[in-house]
Design an enzyme around this catalytic site. Structure first.
Site, PDB file in Angstrom:
ATOM      1  N   GLN A  66       0.823  -1.210   0.000  1.00 27.41           N
ATOM      2  CA  GLN A  66       0.000   0.000   0.000  1.00 27.41           C
ATOM      3  C   GLN A  66       0.856   1.259   0.000  1.00 27.41           C
ATOM      4  O   GLN A  66       0.933   1.968  -0.987  1.00 27.41           O
ATOM      5  CB  GLN A  66      -0.962   0.011   1.185  1.00 27.41           C
ATOM      6  CG  GLN A  66      -1.992   1.127   1.094  1.00 27.41           C
ATOM      7  CD  GLN A  66      -3.237   0.838   1.917  1.00 27.41           C
ATOM      8  OE1 GLN A  66      -3.420  -0.249   2.455  1.00 27.41           O
ATOM      9  NE2 GLN A  66      -4.115   1.808   2.014  1.00 27.41           N
ATOM     10  N   ASP A  67       1.535   1.547   1.113  1.00 28.36           N
ATOM     11  CA  ASP A  67       2.462   2.677   1.118  1.00 28.36           C
ATOM     12  C   ASP A  67       3.683   2.329   1.963  1.00 28.36           C
ATOM     13  O   ASP A  67       3.686   1.316   2.669  1.00 28.36           O
ATOM     14  CB  ASP A  67       1.788   3.984   1.555  1.00 28.36           C
ATOM     15  CG  ASP A  67       1.283   3.977   2.986  1.00 28.36           C
ATOM     16  OD1 ASP A  67       1.193   2.885   3.584  1.00 28.36           O
ATOM     17  OD2 ASP A  67       0.972   5.057   3.514  1.00 28.36           O
ATOM     18  N   PRO A  68       4.742   3.136   1.889  1.00 24.03           N
ATOM     19  CA  PRO A  68       5.987   2.777   2.580  1.00 24.03           C
ATOM     20  C   PRO A  68       5.829   2.749   4.103  1.00 24.03           C
ATOM     21  O   PRO A  68       4.921   3.370   4.659  1.00 24.03           O
ATOM     22  CB  PRO A  68       6.956   3.898   2.161  1.00 24.03           C
ATOM     23  CG  PRO A  68       6.365   4.492   0.925  1.00 24.03           C
ATOM     24  CD  PRO A  68       4.885   4.365   1.088  1.00 24.03           C
ATOM     25  N   ILE A 127       1.391   3.625  -3.248  1.00 27.06           N
ATOM     26  CA  ILE A 127       1.767   4.994  -2.899  1.00 27.06           C
ATOM     27  C   ILE A 127       3.262   4.954  -2.602  1.00 27.06           C
ATOM     28  O   ILE A 127       3.707   4.126  -1.815  1.00 27.06           O
ATOM     29  CB  ILE A 127       0.970   5.478  -1.670  1.00 27.06           C
ATOM     30  CG1 ILE A 127      -0.536   5.416  -1.956  1.00 27.06           C
ATOM     31  CG2 ILE A 127       1.385   6.886  -1.259  1.00 27.06           C
ATOM     32  CD1 ILE A 127      -1.404   5.441  -0.715  1.00 27.06           C
ATOM     33  N   SER A 136      -0.483   6.490   5.128  1.00 25.47           N
ATOM     34  CA  SER A 136      -1.425   6.962   4.093  1.00 25.47           C
ATOM     35  C   SER A 136      -1.479   8.486   3.975  1.00 25.47           C
ATOM     36  O   SER A 136      -2.416   9.037   3.403  1.00 25.47           O
ATOM     37  CB  SER A 136      -2.838   6.410   4.338  1.00 25.47           C
ATOM     38  OG  SER A 136      -2.839   5.000   4.284  1.00 25.47           O
TER      39      SER A 136
END
EC number: 3.2.2.27
Length: 223
Positions: A66-68, A127, A136
């Site tokens: 999803q994101d880092p 992302i 997020s």
């Protein structure tokens, strides 16, 4: 802001880089790094690390995140991966646990997954940047548009790629992939909150190796 990306990817993505949304995204991200100094992850040179490490034509497996990671020093531009001197996060611990269970091998106690990327595993976050302590935080600024296009480009231009979709967020990308020419493996997210709802016991890694062998591709050492 220094950004590194491998040449074949530059060619595949050049039209995307010219679009208005991407120019606005770059402007926003440059300002974030400028005003928040060391609070944006990963470091600018590693934003496109997944693309810089693995040439386009060499992709065999795609694992979507999803994101880092949003902790200092963790994110290195590869989904689920951390720098080698960082404690292995719980989700990655569960990934290693499933590999050991399904492949009957011992994983290397090192969370830097560059070794997978160099063998053909494209570790893509939807992302590509995040603010420290704020998961997020860079949602809906344009990254998802870009990475959705990346998934479509892979699906259209390559054959017999394995897509591992873990959790509802990743499963939502299934519609971007041509299921007639690629293998899609879906299960729960490896997070401690959901790993026991399907991920542990999913055999995704053994299924992946079998599929690669069936399509005459060199397999990946997931240790």
């Amino acid at each position: 802001m220094e950004v590194k990306i491998e040449e074949s990817w530059k060619e595949m993505l050049k039209s995307e880089f010219c679009k208005g949304y991407f120019k606005r995204l770059v402007s926003f991200i440059k300002n974030e790094y400028k005003t928040k100094k060391d609070k944006i992850f990963p470091p600018p040179r590693l934003i496109f690390n997944a693309f810089d490490t693995l040439p386009f034509k060499d992709i065999k497996v795609v694992i979507l995140g999803q994101d880092p990671y949003h902790g200092k020093g963790q994110a290195n531009g590869l989904a689920f991966s951390v720098n080698s001197d960082i404690k292995i996060p719980p989700s990655l611990q569960n990934i290693f646990k499933e590999i050991e269970r399904s492949l009957k091998i011992k994983t290397i106690p090192n969370g830097d997954l560059t070794r997978w990327a160099e063998q053909g595993t494209f570790l893509l976050n939807s992302i590509l940047t995040v603010e420290e302590g704020r998961p997020s935080s860079h949602k809906d600024i344009g990254w998802e548009i870009f990475t959705n296009e990346v998934i479509k480009i892979i699906s259209k231009n390559l054959n017999n790629v394995v897509f591992m979709l873990w959790g509802n967020f990743a499963k939502g990308k299934k519609e971007l992939i041509d299921t007639s020419k690629h293998l899609i493996l879906e299960t729960s997210h490896p997070s401690p909150y959901s790993a026991h709802n399907g991920f542990l016991g999913s055999n995704h890694f053994s299924k992946t190796l079998r599929y690669l062998q069936e399509h005459n591709k060199t397999t990946i050492n997931f240790q």
